[in-house]
Design an enzyme around this catalytic site. Structure first.
Site, PDB file in Angstrom:
ATOM      1  N   ASP A  24      29.708  30.968  41.865  1.00 43.36           N
ATOM      2  CA  ASP A  24      28.909  30.115  41.299  1.00 43.36           C
ATOM      3  C   ASP A  24      27.644  30.201  42.218  1.00 43.36           C
ATOM      4  O   ASP A  24      26.387  30.404  41.532  1.00 43.36           O
ATOM      5  CB  ASP A  24      29.232  28.762  41.250  1.00 43.36           C
ATOM      6  CG  ASP A  24      29.669  27.943  42.599  1.00 43.36           C
ATOM      7  OD1 ASP A  24      30.067  28.817  43.578  1.00 43.36           O
ATOM      8  OD2 ASP A  24      29.317  26.709  42.744  1.00 43.36           O
TER       9      ASP A  24
ATOM     10  N   TRP B 250      35.568  27.432  30.510  1.00 40.43           N
ATOM     11  CA  TRP B 250      36.169  28.003  31.886  1.00 40.43           C
ATOM     12  C   TRP B 250      37.551  28.644  32.044  1.00 40.43           C
ATOM     13  O   TRP B 250      37.680  29.799  32.207  1.00 40.43           O
ATOM     14  CB  TRP B 250      36.316  26.645  32.980  1.00 40.43           C
ATOM     15  CG  TRP B 250      34.718  26.696  33.480  1.00 40.43           C
ATOM     16  CD1 TRP B 250      34.270  26.640  34.720  1.00 40.43           C
ATOM     17  CD2 TRP B 250      33.611  26.086  32.706  1.00 40.43           C
ATOM     18  NE1 TRP B 250      33.129  26.186  34.888  1.00 40.43           N
ATOM     19  CE2 TRP B 250      32.667  25.854  33.703  1.00 40.43           C
ATOM     20  CE3 TRP B 250      33.372  25.634  31.371  1.00 40.43           C
ATOM     21  CZ2 TRP B 250      31.400  25.561  33.565  1.00 40.43           C
ATOM     22  CZ3 TRP B 250      31.936  25.161  31.100  1.00 40.43           C
ATOM     23  CH2 TRP B 250      31.012  24.991  32.261  1.00 40.43           C
TER      24      TRP B 250
ATOM     25  N   ASP C 217      27.608  24.011  50.036  1.00 36.31           N
ATOM     26  CA  ASP C 217      29.179  23.660  50.494  1.00 36.31           C
ATOM     27  C   ASP C 217      30.002  23.972  49.189  1.00 36.31           C
ATOM     28  O   ASP C 217      30.434  22.977  48.744  1.00 36.31           O
ATOM     29  CB  ASP C 217      29.163  22.456  50.932  1.00 36.31           C
ATOM     30  CG  ASP C 217      28.562  21.172  50.301  1.00 36.31           C
ATOM     31  OD1 ASP C 217      28.166  21.542  49.288  1.00 36.31           O
ATOM     32  OD2 ASP C 217      28.956  20.131  50.571  1.00 36.31           O
ATOM     33  N   GLU C 218      29.805  25.136  48.782  1.00 39.31           N
ATOM     34  CA  GLU C 218      30.680  25.264  47.437  1.00 39.31           C
ATOM     35  C   GLU C 218      31.205  26.740  47.398  1.00 39.31           C
ATOM     36  O   GLU C 218      32.061  27.183  47.754  1.00 39.31           O
ATOM     37  CB  GLU C 218      29.793  24.896  46.085  1.00 39.31           C
ATOM     38  CG  GLU C 218      30.753  24.802  44.817  1.00 39.31           C
ATOM     39  CD  GLU C 218      30.167  23.794  43.727  1.00 39.31           C
ATOM     40  OE1 GLU C 218      29.073  23.266  44.007  1.00 39.31           O
ATOM     41  OE2 GLU C 218      31.010  23.997  42.769  1.00 39.31           O
TER      42      GLU C 218
ATOM     43  N   GLU D  50      20.227  27.811  39.239  1.00 39.84           N
ATOM     44  CA  GLU D  50      21.511  27.220  38.422  1.00 39.84           C
ATOM     45  C   GLU D  50      20.838  26.248  37.275  1.00 39.84           C
ATOM     46  O   GLU D  50      21.676  26.349  35.912  1.00 39.84           O
ATOM     47  CB  GLU D  50      22.029  26.240  39.413  1.00 39.84           C
ATOM     48  CG  GLU D  50      23.122  25.400  38.910  1.00 39.84           C
ATOM     49  CD  GLU D  50      23.825  24.677  39.983  1.00 39.84           C
ATOM     50  OE1 GLU D  50      23.642  24.601  40.915  1.00 39.84           O
ATOM     51  OE2 GLU D  50      25.153  24.552  39.555  1.00 39.84           O
TER      52      GLU D  50
ATOM     53  N   ASP E 290      31.457  30.285  35.038  1.00 38.83           N
ATOM     54  CA  ASP E 290      30.398  31.169  35.236  1.00 38.83           C
ATOM     55  C   ASP E 290      30.483  32.630  35.215  1.00 38.83           C
ATOM     56  O   ASP E 290      29.693  33.332  34.451  1.00 38.83           O
ATOM     57  CB  ASP E 290      29.766  30.834  36.759  1.00 38.83           C
ATOM     58  CG  ASP E 290      29.538  29.353  37.272  1.00 38.83           C
ATOM     59  OD1 ASP E 290      30.353  28.590  36.735  1.00 38.83           O
ATOM     60  OD2 ASP E 290      28.735  29.212  37.922  1.00 38.83           O
TER      61      ASP E 290
ATOM     62  N   HIS F 139      22.171  31.271  41.016  1.00 34.29           N
ATOM     63  CA  HIS F 139      23.412  31.016  40.052  1.00 34.29           C
ATOM     64  C   HIS F 139      23.443  32.212  38.942  1.00 34.29           C
ATOM     65  O   HIS F 139      22.289  32.113  38.196  1.00 34.29           O
ATOM     66  CB  HIS F 139      23.423  29.799  39.345  1.00 34.29           C
ATOM     67  CG  HIS F 139      24.334  28.782  39.950  1.00 34.29           C
ATOM     68  ND1 HIS F 139      24.442  28.179  41.249  1.00 34.29           N
ATOM     69  CD2 HIS F 139      25.535  28.057  39.345  1.00 34.29           C
ATOM     70  CE1 HIS F 139      25.520  27.602  41.090  1.00 34.29           C
ATOM     71  NE2 HIS F 139      26.016  27.337  39.954  1.00 34.29           N
TER      72      HIS F 139
HETATM   73  C1  BGC Z   1      29.006  24.905  39.877  1.00 35.42           C
HETATM   74  C2  BGC Z   1      29.097  25.355  38.455  1.00 35.42           C
HETATM   75  C3  BGC Z   1      30.141  25.183  37.662  1.00 35.42           C
HETATM   76  C4  BGC Z   1      30.292  23.806  37.627  1.00 35.42           C
HETATM   77  C5  BGC Z   1      31.445  23.292  36.964  1.00 35.42           C
HETATM   78  C6  BGC Z   1      29.140  23.411  39.682  1.00 35.42           C
HETATM   79  O1  BGC Z   1      29.281  22.846  40.998  1.00 35.42           O
HETATM   80  O2  BGC Z   1      28.052  25.603  40.846  1.00 35.42           O
HETATM   81  O3  BGC Z   1      28.233  26.633  38.144  1.00 35.42           O
HETATM   82  O4  BGC Z   1      30.671  25.920  36.808  1.00 35.42           O
HETATM   83  O5  BGC Z   1      30.222  23.221  38.981  1.00 35.42           O
HETATM   84  O6  BGC Z   1      31.750  22.032  37.090  1.00 35.42           O
END
Ligand code: BGC
Length: 860
Positions: free
Chosen positions: A437, A506, A442-443, A719, A450, A740
């Site tokens: 994403d 998703w 911190d992800e 994003e 996505d 993003h």
């Molecule tokens: C991500 C997104 C993701 C979404 C869904 C986010 O934190 O960056 O792109 O699809 O969460 O919850």
């Protein structure tokens, strides 16, 4: 002019070195030719196998993924392959030679053990360490190979020289299911006499904190290295407990937080002996996915002194990678903090959330040429403290999975060109081993929605076949491991209540993305490999009502980031969550019917076709009025229903497309779609005779629009539509990235409608050339390096005079659709001159009463 073959490849890889399957399929691409209509009628594959030549002549026009004609390869076997193809006209072409070397097909080929240093504190980040072995060779070897992988990330040196040009090896996989290994040719690095191999290990994705705070060691709490050096077929050094353990100058390295290094550590004395760990239980894979490499260098453009007196380097481009230091720096400690944007003139680190994204170097030792080893950052700016800052001392190194660039687009509109560049940069930054994403906070996870919406764009821009097929392999494994529910992120990282939550759009990636890949590369094996996981998702992945539609109980992400949703609640858009979920459900059920058809599963094809018809009727009953109004009166709802063909009659369709027209004008051409609607809104307008509305939306610059970020100086896709607010403040939402790719899925419209190039049959054996000029654009061009060779389209518009040029590769054809032109052309270069009647331009907005959220200039 002659026909030529420019490349020969095995499976989905540029190089045949370390091929992972015993019977690799072969594909050859043709060079551009002026020869018109050349078609292959036969091919001959010549395989040199241990000095013996085998020849296989086949009468066929197939040149993409043709079956391996010989006996399966054995582990380590080396063969040379060449193809000569001939046309009915007697003209023929011979490919370059392809050298294939098989990887290790069987676990028993591995004599090495997984080894580690002493147990490390499981609750803390794991400091990197080194493992070293000295061995002696009685002569200079003619051929030496290193097979290697790790639990964690590794680099290797042989006799002090780095092995390979990849970084962040072995990449990120669902390590409990699959673990990629790498093959290196180290023939030039070994010498007669004493040789030293040193592996450096960092925690990488394997054991670092990922996802929720406090979650670490997702695949284990012991780092390990697995390495096997074979010289002229003999094992000369395999990882075992005779290896030494050494300290590392890298004292800490984490994916989110960055790297801390003590450059004064030069101690090469062992601290102990290695411990052996159980051999990896996952499947060892020689993947077709290209490795992550350094793909570009970017020099800084400006040294900024911030209002608070800090020194910040601007690289002029939001990018993913790290900074290389170009000289030996003096001082006691150098700290580099990375960020994508500035806010109030200072480094804008709030979007990083808890990620420190910081490099810290204790100075005193050499720093010239230094780069981080086991982390990466998403940044345009770096704040540097502890030394005098000179721009020449720093270079940004861009890293990405090193896929071949295949698709290009350019037009007369500079903002649209910048938008397209931003899409490409956004893709590179988020194709780092896993499709993620975002690359900075911190992800940085493999969010399935996505990539689901971005894949059609990605598959055009770069050869994603190996990369995405590898990721989908993990997706299938994770889906089975979770009872048919496709996790929100793959590799699976617990996000919500400790188990995956079913989410349409998703989870539908399990069906849509393999199909998108099939459309581009015609690889039915990918469909076959994913087929059971598709069925698992539809059968047990989520709860359904008695009528087969989604049970509307669980939460959904829905039309995520609909601009009308409050910043803190991105799922709270204007479209009913289950309208979009069920629209997708009808669509993916139809896709599974088509996939079953391709795979020759007749009974399944019939079953899913019936299910699709039933669900479509249920959908229509639940969500569409008899006249064709949709219960969610939004652009996303209408676009989904139109694009997925969910109406029962032409008159319903007409009502819906008129209503969409009305809403687009009502919203004054601003974007009002999120993840579900954005990828398809412009295509849907074009498909429904509203091309000029699509162009008008595309050219809108006020927020929210695709060009708004461009006007704000964006160099990647954001994003949020307004990650940076018009007043220069960062969006207050806690989830605000500037890199993003999802909203960049609009590039699909640029390629297929503006440029006018798309595949008509899977794999591009036949393409559609149908440029559709509009807006204020006076020219555009696009090209795609297909499995057959280059397709290209270029148009210029002067008043009503439209000139179109096209290139079609050998052994392929294209249907050309222009006003007054309906023809099919084979290979060659062509041009047409036609009259182009534009529609209403500029389309008029509807002036309504004041609405909340409307920008001031639209309020009467
Ligand atoms: C991500 C997104 C993701 C979404 C869904 C986010 O934190 O960056 O792109 O699809 O969460 O919850």
């Amino acid at each position: 002019m002659a026909v030529s073959i420019t490349s020969l490849q095995a499976e989905h890889r540029e190089s045949g070195f370390g091929i992972g399957v015993p019977s690799p399929r072969l594909s050859w691409r043709y060079g551009t030719t002026t020869l018109q209509g050349w078609q292959q009628s036969s091919y001959e594959i010549v395989i040199d196998r241990g000095g013996k030549q085998e020849r296989y002549k086949v009468d066929s026009d197939a040149s993409n993924l043709v079956p391996w004609p010989s006996a399966p390869l054995a582990s380590r076997e080396k063969v040379t392959v060449k193809v000569t193809s001939s046309g009915a006209d007697g003209k023929s072409a011979t490919s370059p030679e392809l050298h294939l070397e098989a990887g290790l097909f069987d676990k028993s080929d591995w004599k090495a053990n997984l080894i580690s240093g002493p147990r490390q504190d499981p609750d803390q980040p794991k400091p990197p360490f080194r493992l070293r072995k000295t061995f002696t060779l009685s002569s200079v070897p003619s051929s030496s190979r290193l097979y290697a992988t790790a639990h964690g990330l590794y680099t290797v040196e042989v006799n002090g020289k780095p092995v390979g040009d990849n970084v962040l090896a072995p990449g990120w996989q669902s390590y409990n299911h699959h673990l990629n290994y790498q093959l290196y040719d180290i023939s030039d690095l070994l010498v007669k006499g004493e040789n030293v191999i040193t592996a450096h290990l960092g925690e990488g994705w394997f054991a670092t904190r990922l996802g929720k705070p406090g979650v670490r060691n997702l695949w284990g709490d012991r780092l390990g290295f697995l390495g096997q050096i074979e010289v002229d077929g003999q094992n000369v050094a395999v990882t075992d407990d005779s290896w030494d353990v050494l300290k590392s100058a890298v004292v800490n390295s984490e994916i989110y937080n960055g790297e801390t290094v003590d450059t004064t550590i030069t101690d090469d004395n062992p601290t102990g002996k290695a411990q052996t760990l159980p051999f990896p239980s996952s499947k060892l894979i020689a993947s077709d996915a290209p490795p992550v490499r350094r793909i570009k260098e970017v020099k800084p453009v400006e040294l900024i002194t911030t209002p608070s007196g800090k020194k910040v380097i601007d690289f002029g481009q939001n990018l993913v990678g790290w900074i290389r230091i170009e000289k030996d720096l003096k001082g006691s400690e150098l700290v580099m903090r990375h960020a994508e944007v500035l806010e109030d003139g200072e480094l804008g680190t709030r979007p990083l959330r808890e990620a420190k994204a910081t490099t810290t170097l204790k100075l005193g030792g050499p720093t010239k040429g230094w780069e981080p080893k086991f982390t990466f950052y998403g940044f345009r700016y770096a704040e540097i403290s502890g030394v005098d800052v000179h721009l020449a001392d720093y270079t940004a190194i861009v890293i990405a999975s090193d896929m071949k660039r295949t698709g290009h687009f350019e037009s007369s509109h500079s903002h649209i060109n910048q938008l397209h560049k931003n899409v490409v940069w956004g893709m590179l930054g988020n194709f780092v081993s896993v499709p993620t994403d975002c690359p900075q906070r911190d992800e940085r996870l493999g969010w399935t929605g996505d990539i689901q919406v971005f894949a059609p764009t990605a598959n055009y821009l770069f050869d994603t076949s190996g990369f995405l097929a590898g990721w989908l392999r993990d997706l299938a494994a994770e889906t089975f491991a979770h009872g048919g529910t496709v996790p929100e992120v793959v590799p699976y990282v617990p996000m919500h209540q400790g188990k995956p939550r079913p989410n349409s759009i998703w989870g539908d990636v399990a069906i849509i993305t393999p199909w998108d890949l099939y459309t581009m590369f015609a690889d039915a094996n990918i469909l076959e490999a994913q087929y059971d996981s598709m069925r698992a998702w539809l059968t047990t992945g989520f709860k359904r009502q008695a009528n087969g539609l989604w049970e509307p109980t669980d939460k959904q992400f829905g039309d995520w980031l609909d601009p009308k949703a409050p910043p803190q609640y991105p799922a709270h858009g204007a479209t009913d969550l289950f309208f979009s979920a069920n629209a997708y459900l009808v669509y993916v059920t139809r896709l599974v019917a088509s996939i079953a058809e391709v795979l020759g599963k007749k009974a399944d094809a019939e079953k899913y076709k019936q299910e699709y018809e039933h669900l479509k009727a249920e959908f229509n009953h639940e969500y569409v009025s008899p006249s064709g109004r949709t219960v969610s009166d939004t652009q996303t709802a209408l676009a989904l229903a139109l694009h997925f063909d969910l109406f029962a009659s032409e008159s319903q369709r007409k009502t819906a497309s008129d209503r969409l027209d009305w809403l687009v004008r009502w919203e004054s051409f601003k974007v009002s779609t999120g993840f579900a609607g954005t990828p398809i809104i412009l295509d849907t307008l074009a498909e429904n005779g509203k091309l000029e509305l699509a162009y008008r939306m595309l050219q809108e610059k006020d927020c929210p629009s695709w060009l708004y970020p461009v006007t704000m100086g964006a160099t990647t896709i954001w994003e949020r539509w307004d990650s940076m607010l018009p007043n220069g403040k960062i969006n207050p939402g806690q989830m605000t990235s500037f890199n993003h790719y999802a909203l960049g899925s609009v590039a699909h419209f640029l390629h297929t409608v503006v440029g006018g190039l798309s595949p008509l049959v899977p794999g591009w054996k036949k393409a559609l050339i149908k440029p559709q000029p509009g807006g204020t654009l006076t020219s555009a061009k696009t090209s795609f390096d297909s499995p057959y060779g280059l397709f290209a389209v270029e148009w210029t518009l002067n008043g009503e005079d439209l000139g179109v040029k096209a290139v079609v590769p050998p052994n392929a054809s294209a249907d050309v659709r222009l006003p007054g032109v309906e023809e099919t052309v084979g290979s060659g270069e062509y041009s047409w001159k036609v009259k182009w009647q534009r529609g209403e331009w500029p389309p008029q907005a509807l002036k309504g009463p004041t609405r909340v959220g409307m920008p001031d200039e639209f309020i009467p």
